[in-house]
Design a protein around this motif. Structure first.
Motif, PDB file in Angstrom:
ATOM      1  N   HIS A 286       0.804  13.638   3.114  1.00 53.80           N
ATOM      2  CA  HIS A 286       2.199  13.364   2.769  1.00 53.80           C
ATOM      3  C   HIS A 286       3.056  14.626   2.745  1.00 53.80           C
ATOM      4  O   HIS A 286       4.162  14.645   3.287  1.00 53.80           O
TER       5      HIS A 286
ATOM      6  N   MET B   6      -4.993  12.665   0.958  1.00 52.51           N
ATOM      7  CA  MET B   6      -3.780  11.867   0.886  1.00 52.51           C
ATOM      8  C   MET B   6      -2.572  12.745   0.595  1.00 52.51           C
ATOM      9  O   MET B   6      -1.508  12.607   1.220  1.00 52.51           O
TER      10      MET B   6
ATOM     11  N   ARG C 277       1.645   6.694  -6.969  1.00 49.85           N
ATOM     12  CA  ARG C 277       0.576   7.614  -7.346  1.00 49.85           C
ATOM     13  C   ARG C 277       0.981   9.064  -7.099  1.00 49.85           C
ATOM     14  O   ARG C 277       0.658   9.950  -7.899  1.00 49.85           O
ATOM     15  N   LEU C 278       1.697   9.301  -6.012  1.00 51.18           N
ATOM     16  CA  LEU C 278       2.164  10.664  -5.730  1.00 51.18           C
ATOM     17  C   LEU C 278       3.140  11.139  -6.806  1.00 51.18           C
ATOM     18  O   LEU C 278       3.081  12.291  -7.238  1.00 51.18           O
TER      19      LEU C 278
ATOM     20  N   TYR D  31      -8.407   7.657  -7.332  1.00 55.35           N
ATOM     21  CA  TYR D  31      -9.186   8.128  -6.184  1.00 55.35           C
ATOM     22  C   TYR D  31     -10.614   8.440  -6.615  1.00 55.35           C
ATOM     23  O   TYR D  31     -10.857   8.937  -7.722  1.00 55.35           O
TER      24      TYR D  31
ATOM     25  N   PHE E  94      -8.227  12.420  -2.756  1.00 54.47           N
ATOM     26  CA  PHE E  94      -6.865  12.606  -3.260  1.00 54.47           C
ATOM     27  C   PHE E  94      -6.153  13.731  -2.517  1.00 54.47           C
ATOM     28  O   PHE E  94      -4.999  13.603  -2.110  1.00 54.47           O
TER      29      PHE E  94
ATOM     30  N   ARG F 124       2.424   1.690  -3.532  1.00 56.54           N
ATOM     31  CA  ARG F 124       1.441   2.156  -4.509  1.00 56.54           C
ATOM     32  C   ARG F 124       1.109   3.628  -4.297  1.00 56.54           C
ATOM     33  O   ARG F 124       0.971   4.386  -5.260  1.00 56.54           O
ATOM     34  N   GLU F 125       1.002   4.048  -3.036  1.00 54.70           N
ATOM     35  CA  GLU F 125       0.711   5.452  -2.765  1.00 54.70           C
ATOM     36  C   GLU F 125       1.845   6.348  -3.244  1.00 54.70           C
ATOM     37  O   GLU F 125       1.611   7.414  -3.828  1.00 54.70           O
ATOM     38  N   GLN F 126       3.093   5.925  -3.039  1.00 53.75           N
ATOM     39  CA  GLN F 126       4.231   6.705  -3.510  1.00 53.75           C
ATOM     40  C   GLN F 126       4.242   6.803  -5.031  1.00 53.75           C
ATOM     41  O   GLN F 126       4.540   7.852  -5.603  1.00 53.75           O
TER      42      GLN F 126
ATOM     43  N   ALA G 241       0.828  -1.211   0.000  1.00 55.48           N
ATOM     44  CA  ALA G 241       0.000   0.000   0.000  1.00 55.48           C
ATOM     45  C   ALA G 241       0.858   1.255   0.000  1.00 55.48           C
ATOM     46  O   ALA G 241       0.546   2.237  -0.685  1.00 55.48           O
ATOM     47  N   GLN G 242       1.940   1.255   0.780  1.00 57.09           N
ATOM     48  CA  GLN G 242       2.833   2.413   0.816  1.00 57.09           C
ATOM     49  C   GLN G 242       3.494   2.634  -0.537  1.00 57.09           C
ATOM     50  O   GLN G 242       3.594   3.769  -1.002  1.00 57.09           O
TER      51      GLN G 242
ATOM     52  N   CYS H 228      -5.280   8.877 -10.728  1.00 58.03           N
ATOM     53  CA  CYS H 228      -4.519   8.194  -9.681  1.00 58.03           C
ATOM     54  C   CYS H 228      -5.366   7.170  -8.917  1.00 58.03           C
ATOM     55  O   CYS H 228      -4.897   6.604  -7.924  1.00 58.03           O
TER      56      CYS H 228
END
Length: 259
Positions: free
Chosen positions: A249, A245, A213-214, A236, A242, A209-211, A206-207, A234
């Protein structure tokens, strides 16, 4: 094979000057290829967006930011849009009090004009008079520039099975398949996928994938795309999800990030 602009820096790497600045033009989609420099480097584009990858993370650099690249750091630069790049090569052993680690910095109007003007100076003759003062002021502006939180830690796994998943997520960040579905796609148990991600990247699925997407979002924001379009792209369900999130970050909303 390296592209022609990528070969130009080799002429500047070993010049005896402590500070030298060159310019190069790159077409959209081009890349420098992986390389490093014996000097520190300030990367700045007056036009276009640069995406700079290292072996441990990435930066997205729009025209109001620059990237300080530490001496010897292996990196590759990908061009988002046509890029007009100015690059300062600086021998930090002769120019003290500059950053030790790679970082993104804010580019003031003065720093921008100094970089543009410094390109016109001889790369081989020792600077005197106005030229010497211009380069001294350039160094002062780099020292005084505020650092910006543009770095994203996105290590790529060496395991070919995980690499295929990561490549897929980078290519299509809206992909919403679950961990169980991704695990099934490479014929391992869900628990095994979690274990492999932790071993290979130091992050959970999950981390990571989030990075990813960022990183995609920063490219789109730097190009001026609308937040609602970026959110959907992305994966959301809404711009507010979005934005939440993104704020968690970076501590700032997407619309205010590059201002």
């Amino acid at each position: 094979m390296p592209t022609e602009p990528a070969l130009k820096h080799k002429e500047y790497d070993n010049l005896p000057r402590s500070v030298v600045v060159m310019e190069s033009r790159w077409q959209a989609g081009m890349s420098t290829g992986w390389h490093s420099h014996p000097k520190a480097q300030l990367l700045y584009a007056t036009e276009g967006v640069m995406v700079v990858h290292t072996e441990t993370g990435s930066w997205v650099i729009p025209p109001n930011r620059a990237l300080w690249v530490a001496t010897g750091l292996r990196h590759t630069v990908s061009m988002s849009g046509d890029v007009w790049m100015r690059t300062a090569y600086i021998e930090t052993g002769q120019v003290p009090a500059l950053p030790q680690a790679s970082c993104a910095i804010n580019v003031s109007p003065l720093l921008r004009e100094l970089l543009v003007e410094a390109v016109r100076l001889s790369p081989t003759e020792a600077p005197e008079g106005r030229d010497a003062r211009l380069l001294a002021l350039l160094i002062d502006e780099i020292r005084d520039s505020a650092t910006m939180p543009l770095h994203l830690y996105l290590p790529m796994p060496s395991d070919a099975r995980l690499r295929s998943i990561c490549d897929g997520l980078v290519a299509q960040p809206s992909e919403a398949a679950s961990v169980a579905q991704w695990a099934a796609s490479i014929h391992v148990a869900e628990r095994t996928l979690h274990r492999l991600f932790a071993q290979e990247t130091g992050m959970t699925f999950a981390q990571w994938r989030e990075q990813a997407r960022l990183l995609h979002a920063l490219r789109r924001i730097a190009k001026g795309d609308k937040v609602i379009d970026i959110a959907i792209d992305c994966g959301y369900a809404s711009p507010s999800a979005f934005t939440a999130m993104f704020r968690r970050h970076f501590g700032i909303t997407p619309s205010g990030f590059y201002q």
